[in-house]
Enzyme design. Structure first.
Site, PDB file in Angstrom:
ATOM      1  CB  THR A 197      -0.905   0.022   1.242  1.00  0.00           C
ATOM      2  OG1 THR A 197      -1.664  -1.182   1.256  1.00  0.00           O
ATOM      3  CG2 THR A 197      -1.830   1.235   1.239  1.00  0.00           C
ATOM      4  NE  ARG A 232      -8.514  -7.938   2.717  1.00  0.00           N
ATOM      5  CZ  ARG A 232      -7.538  -7.034   2.844  1.00  0.00           C
ATOM      6  NH1 ARG A 232      -6.980  -6.504   1.782  1.00  0.00           N
ATOM      7  NH2 ARG A 232      -7.130  -6.664   4.041  1.00  0.00           N
ATOM      8  N   GLY A 279      -9.816  -4.183   1.430  1.00  0.00           N
ATOM      9  CA  GLY A 279      -9.230  -3.715   2.690  1.00  0.00           C
ATOM     10  C   GLY A 279      -9.655  -2.296   3.020  1.00  0.00           C
TER      11      GLY A 279
END
Lengths: 134, 177
Positions: free
Chosen positions: A1, A29, A31
């Protein structure tokens, strides 16, 4: 990230975050990075935050918004607020990661509870800092 | 007014022992390049949004970081990217999630904020929106890197081994009928 926070000549703050997520993720998924308030937040009346770490924790604790709320409503410095959330709230639940924080006066804080965090800054005096480890 | 900028390139188990001197130098150089690129925009009088986008673009275009080029692989061996941006002046915000074809997802997040009435777009719809906005689009394989493929191989091996171990634990008395 990766992420960035900035303060411009007009006194406006901004924050941004971009990520590839986690290795071998399944089922679509997502985040904290695209979740406003979890991985990214900016408000001229408090601060700008970009986060990196275990996203599920950052979502549940609304980490970025929580830090700015502590600055705005409790009058805390970004250093105090960031430390409370990253090394207090998040750490208590074994959530790992860190944030970069910038306030409207140009103060910078970059707390993390992991072993390291790739980070760099140029402060209001023009001082350049590049760090990786504790 | 004062100007300032800070960036991050990820957190985790990052120790001196886990990196060669060359790797550390590469990370430091790219971080410095990114933060200086954003700062230069601020010096020129650009907005904080421009500075944030500029700094993140540098890191998205680097294989070193888990964003853009160099993003990790999903279980299905593709890349799904997320990004968000927020304007502290207005509390306007934009984000994209699970996109697969946008070269620089932070640019798409900003387009969502400024060119749509929404805050978050996801999946193929977000990719289509970015294409309509004229953003740079790429094949998903653009994000591939050997380092991340190896990380996926190791992660899968570990996950499969753990699955087997937990199954074995559940059925350890299988021979008893």
């Amino acid at each position: 990230t990766v992420g960035a926070v900035a303060l411009d000549k007009q006194g406006n703050l901004a924050a941004g975050t971009s990520t590839g997520g986690m290795t071998a993720k399944r089922w679509g998924r997502i985040g904290d990075a695209p979740i406003i308030g979890a991985g990214t937040f900016a408000d001229n009346t408090s601060c700008a935050v970009s986060a990196t770490g275990h996203g599920e924790y950052f979502i549940r604790y609304q980490v970025a918004a929580d830090i700015c709320a502590r600055v705005k409503y409790q009058g805390k410095t970004i250093e105090q607020a960031g430390n409370e959330v990253i090394n207090g709230v998040l750490n208590a639940d074994a959530g790992e990661g860190g944030v970069i924080i910038l306030d409207s006066k140009g103060n910078i804080s970059m707390p993390f509870n992991s072993e390291g965090m790739y980070r760099a800054s140029i402060d209001k005096n023009g001082k350049v800092s590049v760090q990786i480890y504790r | 007014n004062d100007i300032a900028i800070a960036i991050h390139g990820g957190a985790g188990t990052i120790t001196r022992q886990s990196m060669t001197a060359e790797q550390e130098a590469a990370y430091r150089a790219k971080l410095e390049e990114a933060v200086k690129a954003g700062y230069a925009r601020l010096q020129q009088g650009a907005s904080s949004l421009e500075a944030v986008q500029t700094a993140i673009n540098v890191m998205e275009d680097s294989e070193l970081f888990n964003a853009g080029k160099g993003a990790v692989f999903t279980w299905d061996e593709i890349h799904e990217l997320d990004a968000s941006i927020m304007d502290g002046r207005t509390r306007a915000a934009g984000s994209v999630a699970g996109v697969t074809q946008i070269k620089n997802p932070i640019n798409a997040a900003r387009a969502v904020m400024e060119q749509s009435v929404h805050v978050m777009l996801s999946g193929s719809g977000a990719d289509a929106f970015a294409r309509e906005q004229g953003l740079d689009m790429v094949d998903n394989s653009y994000f591939d890197t050997p380092r991340r493929r190896e990380a996926l191989r190791k992660a899968k091996a570990k996950m499969i081994k753990n699955d087997h171990a937990s199954l074995w634990q559940q059925h350890r008395d299988y021979k008893m009928g």
